[in-house]
Scaffold this motif. Structure first.
Motif, mmCIF file in Angstrom:
data_model
loop_
_atom_site.group_PDB
_atom_site.id
_atom_site.type_symbol
_atom_site.label_atom_id
_atom_site.label_comp_id
_atom_site.label_asym_id
_atom_site.label_seq_id
_atom_site.Cartn_x
_atom_site.Cartn_y
_atom_site.Cartn_z
ATOM 1 N N ALA A 127 45.984 29.914 79.608
ATOM 2 C CA ALA A 127 45.459 30.785 80.189
ATOM 3 C C ALA A 127 43.740 30.876 80.881
ATOM 4 O O ALA A 127 42.857 30.176 79.955
ATOM 5 C CB ALA A 127 45.942 31.878 79.137
ATOM 6 N N GLU A 129 40.798 33.751 81.083
ATOM 7 C CA GLU A 129 40.070 34.483 80.749
ATOM 8 C C GLU A 129 40.250 35.669 81.332
ATOM 9 O O GLU A 129 40.329 36.512 80.963
ATOM 10 C CB GLU A 129 38.756 34.448 80.700
ATOM 11 N N ALA A 174 44.202 37.884 77.678
ATOM 12 C CA ALA A 174 43.748 35.889 76.840
ATOM 13 C C ALA A 174 43.390 36.051 75.529
ATOM 14 O O ALA A 174 44.510 34.993 74.919
ATOM 15 C CB ALA A 174 43.016 35.893 78.239
ATOM 16 N N VAL A 186 42.748 29.249 75.892
ATOM 17 C CA VAL A 186 42.035 29.844 76.555
ATOM 18 C C VAL A 186 40.504 29.352 77.771
ATOM 19 O O VAL A 186 39.986 28.900 77.177
ATOM 20 C CB VAL A 186 41.648 31.327 76.437
#
Length: 253
Positions: A127, A129, A174, A186
């Motif tokens: 992911a 942020e 996130a 992340v």
């Protein structure tokens, strides 16, 4: 609607390309994604697939303002038309699971509804942020048990938390997604694609036969009733690997 690139040998990037609609799914986009997954599976040189979105979102789910007509559903109406649409969308999740190359979801922004289901159906999840996650279905008046979410989400984050997220449609940022195990890492937005490509590159260093069997076995093990059945699957997988994997070169000396 969907762009397919190969930024590195053995790696395909599938990018949802409806940024003005946060990459919401239409019949045409879903058909293109199914076709791209088939192509990646058929290409023996493809070692990994990265799935991401264009612009500031990953996928906002189904486009409720105009999904369109799935292939073969022309002329259908009522429940028959709804079923054709539903099955075209929900079959994407097992399709991600079924193809030989591992799929890495690079979540670059909001992932909602069926967009979240795509994230859940990937083999690995990274992911940015800016990523945000929500089941979203209830907000539109639909069941949150959709497109595999009720099966996959509890296995990633636990039953109690999955039930809470499905029944409240609460948005998860996130940082929380990382903490609860929804994603494995992340990174800053500008580094997301590079991080996904690096992960794909690591996978590409291994024998593709062994990687494909590992993917197939790890998903199948989630369906078996106990340890004995899982070990039986693993034993069969190892026999297949021994039969088909190219042995590594012997160490010097």
């Amino acid at each position: 609607m969907l762009t397919v690139t190969a930024p590195r040998p053995g790696v395909r990037v599938l990018r949802l390309e409806r940024p003005d609609r946060l990459n919401a799914l239409t019949a045409g986009l879903v058909a293109a994604l199914h076709a791209a997954l088939d192509d990646a599976h058929a290409d023996r040189a493809c070692r990994a697939v990265v799935l991401t979105g264009a612009g500031r979102g990953f996928c906002a789910g189904v486009d409720l303002d105009g999904y369109g007509v799935p292939p073969g559903a022309e002329g259908l109406a009522g429940a028959a038309a709804t079923r054709a649409e539903q099955e075209q969308i929900s079959s994407l999740v097992p399709h991600l699971r079924a193809i030989r190359p591992p799929v890495i979801a690079a979540v670059n922004g909001p992932a909602a509804g069926a967009g979240l289901a795509l994230v859940l159906g990937a083999d690995l999840r990274l992911a940015a942020e800016s990523a945000r996650f929500t089941t979203a279905f209830l907000r539109a008046g639909y069941s949150a048990a959709d497109a595999g979410t009720s099966w996959l989400l509890p296995r990633l984050v636990g039953v109690a938390r999955a039930h809470e997220l499905m029944l409240t449609s609460r948005r998860v940022d996130a940082a929380e997604a990382l903490r609860i195990g929804l994603v494995t890492s992340v990174v800053p937005d500008a580094e997301l694609l590079d991080a996904a490509l690096a992960t794909a590159g690591t996978i590409g260093e291994f024998d593709p036969w062994a990687v494909g069997i590992t993917k197939q076995t790890m998903w199948a093990a989630l369906d078996v009733p106990g340890l004995g059945a899982a070990i039986a699957l693993e034993d069969a997988a190892q026999v297949m690997c021994v039969a088909g994997t190219t042995p590594p070169a012997a160490a010097p000396g």
